[in-house]
Design a protein around this motif. Sequence first.
Motif, short mmCIF file in Angstrom:
data_model
loop_
_atom_site.label_atom_id
_atom_site.label_comp_id
_atom_site.label_asym_id
_atom_site.label_seq_id
_atom_site.Cartn_x
_atom_site.Cartn_y
_atom_site.Cartn_z
N PRO A 164 0.79 -1.23 0.00
CA PRO A 164 0.00 0.00 0.00
C PRO A 164 0.82 1.28 0.00
CG PRO A 164 -0.06 -1.06 2.15
CD PRO A 164 0.63 -2.01 1.23
N THR A 165 2.13 1.18 -0.06
CA THR A 165 2.95 2.38 -0.22
C THR A 165 3.09 2.77 -1.68
OG1 THR A 165 5.03 1.14 -0.32
CG2 THR A 165 4.25 1.81 1.86
N HIS A 166 2.65 1.91 -2.60
CA HIS A 166 2.76 2.19 -4.03
C HIS A 166 1.41 1.95 -4.72
CE1 HIS A 166 7.02 1.63 -2.98
NE2 HIS A 166 7.25 2.47 -3.97
N TYR A 167 1.22 2.64 -5.83
CA TYR A 167 -0.02 2.51 -6.59
C TYR A 167 0.07 1.35 -7.58
CZ TYR A 167 -1.34 7.15 -4.88
OH TYR A 167 -1.67 8.22 -4.08
N THR A 168 -1.09 0.88 -7.97
CA THR A 168 -1.19 -0.12 -9.02
C THR A 168 -2.37 0.22 -9.92
OG1 THR A 168 -1.26 -2.50 -9.46
CG2 THR A 168 -2.73 -1.68 -7.76
N VAL A 169 -2.43 -0.42 -11.06
CA VAL A 169 -3.58 -0.31 -11.95
C VAL A 169 -4.52 -1.47 -11.63
CG1 VAL A 169 -4.36 -0.28 -14.35
CG2 VAL A 169 -2.13 0.70 -13.73
N ASP A 170 -5.80 -1.19 -11.57
CA ASP A 170 -6.74 -2.27 -11.33
C ASP A 170 -7.89 -2.20 -12.31
OD1 ASP A 170 -8.05 -0.07 -10.26
OD2 ASP A 170 -7.84 -0.72 -8.20
N THR A 171 -8.55 -3.33 -12.49
CA THR A 171 -9.67 -3.41 -13.41
C THR A 171 -10.68 -4.42 -12.88
OG1 THR A 171 -10.31 -3.71 -15.73
CG2 THR A 171 -8.68 -5.23 -14.87
N GLY A 172 -11.92 -4.29 -13.32
CA GLY A 172 -12.96 -5.21 -12.88
C GLY A 172 -14.29 -4.83 -13.50
N GLN A 173 -15.34 -5.48 -13.07
CA GLN A 173 -16.65 -5.26 -13.66
C GLN A 173 -17.13 -3.84 -13.36
OE1 GLN A 173 -18.57 -8.42 -11.40
NE2 GLN A 173 -19.85 -6.96 -10.32
N ALA A 174 -17.91 -3.29 -14.29
CA ALA A 174 -18.43 -1.93 -14.16
C ALA A 174 -19.93 -1.98 -13.89
CB ALA A 174 -18.15 -1.14 -15.43
N ARG A 175 -20.47 -0.86 -13.46
CA ARG A 175 -21.90 -0.78 -13.21
C ARG A 175 -22.66 -0.81 -14.54
NH1 ARG A 175 -24.35 4.00 -14.40
NH2 ARG A 175 -23.00 5.80 -14.79
N LEU A 176 -23.89 -1.27 -14.47
CA LEU A 176 -24.77 -1.29 -15.62
C LEU A 176 -25.87 -0.25 -15.43
CD1 LEU A 176 -24.93 -5.17 -16.00
CD2 LEU A 176 -23.49 -3.57 -17.28
N GLY A 177 -26.89 -0.29 -16.28
CA GLY A 177 -27.93 0.73 -16.21
C GLY A 177 -28.86 0.58 -15.02
N LEU A 178 -29.10 -0.66 -14.57
CA LEU A 178 -29.89 -0.91 -13.37
C LEU A 178 -28.95 -1.03 -12.17
CD1 LEU A 178 -32.56 -3.41 -14.77
CD2 LEU A 178 -32.91 -1.02 -14.09
N PRO A 179 -29.46 -0.81 -10.95
CA PRO A 179 -28.57 -0.69 -9.79
C PRO A 179 -27.67 -1.89 -9.53
CG PRO A 179 -30.75 0.14 -9.26
CD PRO A 179 -30.86 -0.48 -10.60
N THR A 180 -28.20 -3.12 -9.64
CA THR A 180 -27.40 -4.32 -9.39
C THR A 180 -27.87 -5.42 -10.32
OG1 THR A 180 -28.87 -5.36 -7.76
CG2 THR A 180 -27.31 -3.72 -6.93
N ARG A 181 -27.10 -6.50 -10.35
CA ARG A 181 -27.43 -7.64 -11.20
C ARG A 181 -28.80 -8.23 -10.86
NH1 ARG A 181 -25.99 -12.80 -9.37
NH2 ARG A 181 -25.09 -13.36 -11.38
#
Length: 674
Positions: A164-181
């Motif tokens: 946690p002393t250094h940054y990283t790039v992260d990726t993952g699922q994004a939100r859709l048009g409705l609040p949750t799956r």
Amino acid sequence: MAIKRVAGLLLLGMSGLALAQTSAPKPKYGPWGVDYSSMDKATKPGDDFFRYAEGSWLKTAPIAPDKARAGYNYDMPDESEAEVRKLVEEAGPAPADPKMRRITDFYGAWMDQAGIEARGTAPLKPWLGRIAAIKTTNQLVALMAEPGFASPINIGVSPNSKDPTHYTVDTGQARLGLPTRDYYLLPDAKYVAYRKAYRDYIIHIQELAGIPDAAAKADAIIALETKLAQDQWTPEARRDPVKTYNPMDRAALTKLAPQFDWTPVLARIGLGKMPIVVVAEPSAVTAAGKAIAATPLATWKDWMTFRFISDHAQYLPKAFDDTRFGFYSRTMQDVQAQAERWKRGVRLLNDYLGEAVGQLYAQHHWTADTDKQMTELIGDLRAAYKEKIDNAAWMDEPTRKEALAKLASFDPRIGHPAKYIDYSSMTVSRTDPLGNAIAAEDFQWKLELSRLPKPVDRGLWDMNVQEVNAYYNPLMNQVTFPAAILQPPFFDPAADPAVNYGETGATIGHEMGHGFDDEGRQFDAQGKLRDWWTKESADRYTAHAQKLVAQFNGYEPIPGVHIKGELTLGENLGDLGGLEAAYAAYRRYVSRHGEPPVIDGYTGDQRFFIAYAQSWQGKAREGALRAQLLSNPHSPEEYRVNGIVRNMDAWYAAFGVKPGDKLYLAPEDRVHVW
């Protein structure tokens, strides 16, 4: 690709804060710090402590037409917003200070409704034109990576969980048009109706923009989002910091989802030199990549067009703005009316120029005396936690040693940052609110990029000074209390000490407790994602935690919709452990100052628990409550009171709760975090 993935654990809806005592001033609420008129003394405390403490308020207090909820936590921001409005409007339309001019231009562009109407849909054209110009999948993915455009995955920059002393790039699922799956997948009639309303909304938004074949395109968009939703992770699964930490090099990323053309895309957005990307939900990213290949390019372009208009509808003519409100607020959350224009403008300032506004706010609404008093109370909580850790029967010595080290490195921040974000490179127009929003998103992305090669700055805040909230960040082992929450009813120096500890103490204890909940305990004293628990201690702790999961799984705030015990476990542990620590801190106070007198028939211990219950004053419209139950890690207020105190032995003693009372739990069924 959305550009921000927030690190840390945010607490939504905080308990009250108060501290210190003095005989001169009177508390704002009641004779000793709580509101008698809110109570329903006809309700037996052991049957429903939440309604005993605030049943009269629950029966009579309305929810404002422009809100989904009511209560201290939802009404207090009104004061903060009014204070910000005053600061902005008193500066005039063209202040000489460039910092203030940036704020007033952003606010003024938003408030110029006549100008927005006159420009119509013209501000959309350059942005939608970029979508229309897409000819290949690689061009599609490249545009998704830019600020302002929707994507089925997020790409962001955050501290590395393993370093946690250094940054990283992260990726993952994004939100859709409705609040949750769940809104896409649940078969109940209520969710079928939501999906129909969503289809109508997509059609209407497209028609307002003059897009042909709106119905057919809406059907294709919903089919695409439904497929994506089927493969997304549940909110419960996304809470696991180990399973969501999957570092991958370019070869692994390409194998995971080759359709995203990782190397040129990352280079295009300034991340080409980062060899590793941390993937949060690998299977969802793989599924999104397959959807990129399997779905016609035209459908993706229609989806991006709809999302761009929908996501920015508030900056467009009133018909767009009202249509978005009608679906997302009125239909989904049962909110009856739009908030006043100025309130929404202040909220946008908080979103996009939050620290510039916060610096102004702190200059007018923060005192050194508040800082001093909060520091004293945090010291009491730290001492109480040390005592709890020293005596925790489920914790063996190796784990106890690590826990004490984590407590010692705990870093509280109060009031405001030591330094603020410099927005001078952000261009703001007095006549282009949509352009201002995109510029702000672009500024935020460039700000993150500028931090990437440097060590993590522990002085950064993830919450605005003017925000009525608080949070714990496990990667920094920090708890943060912004200035706006440290005022009545959440902070009152004149309140009875029992109130101070029941409200303030429980809040601080909650946030500190996140360091030892089911998620936060997986981070060590330096904030590293590391399992520092022995198997024996972890097994005993988990057994306690699962009992709390079972309790909350049994609560059914809406018929057919239960609290998700696994999803809310961290916050429930924070509430219970925090209240246990706060009570211990209060008893430490009593040991120094003597047993407090009975006031108006209430003992000190009774006042402590009543204050805790009143700090969670709240009610919600059904739509908002349903959304909370499906995806929010916080339990509804009623259960943050009743579901917690029934596990506290001291509460039973204070109110004489006996077998046969509705909240009674046998001693062996009570959960004790500490």
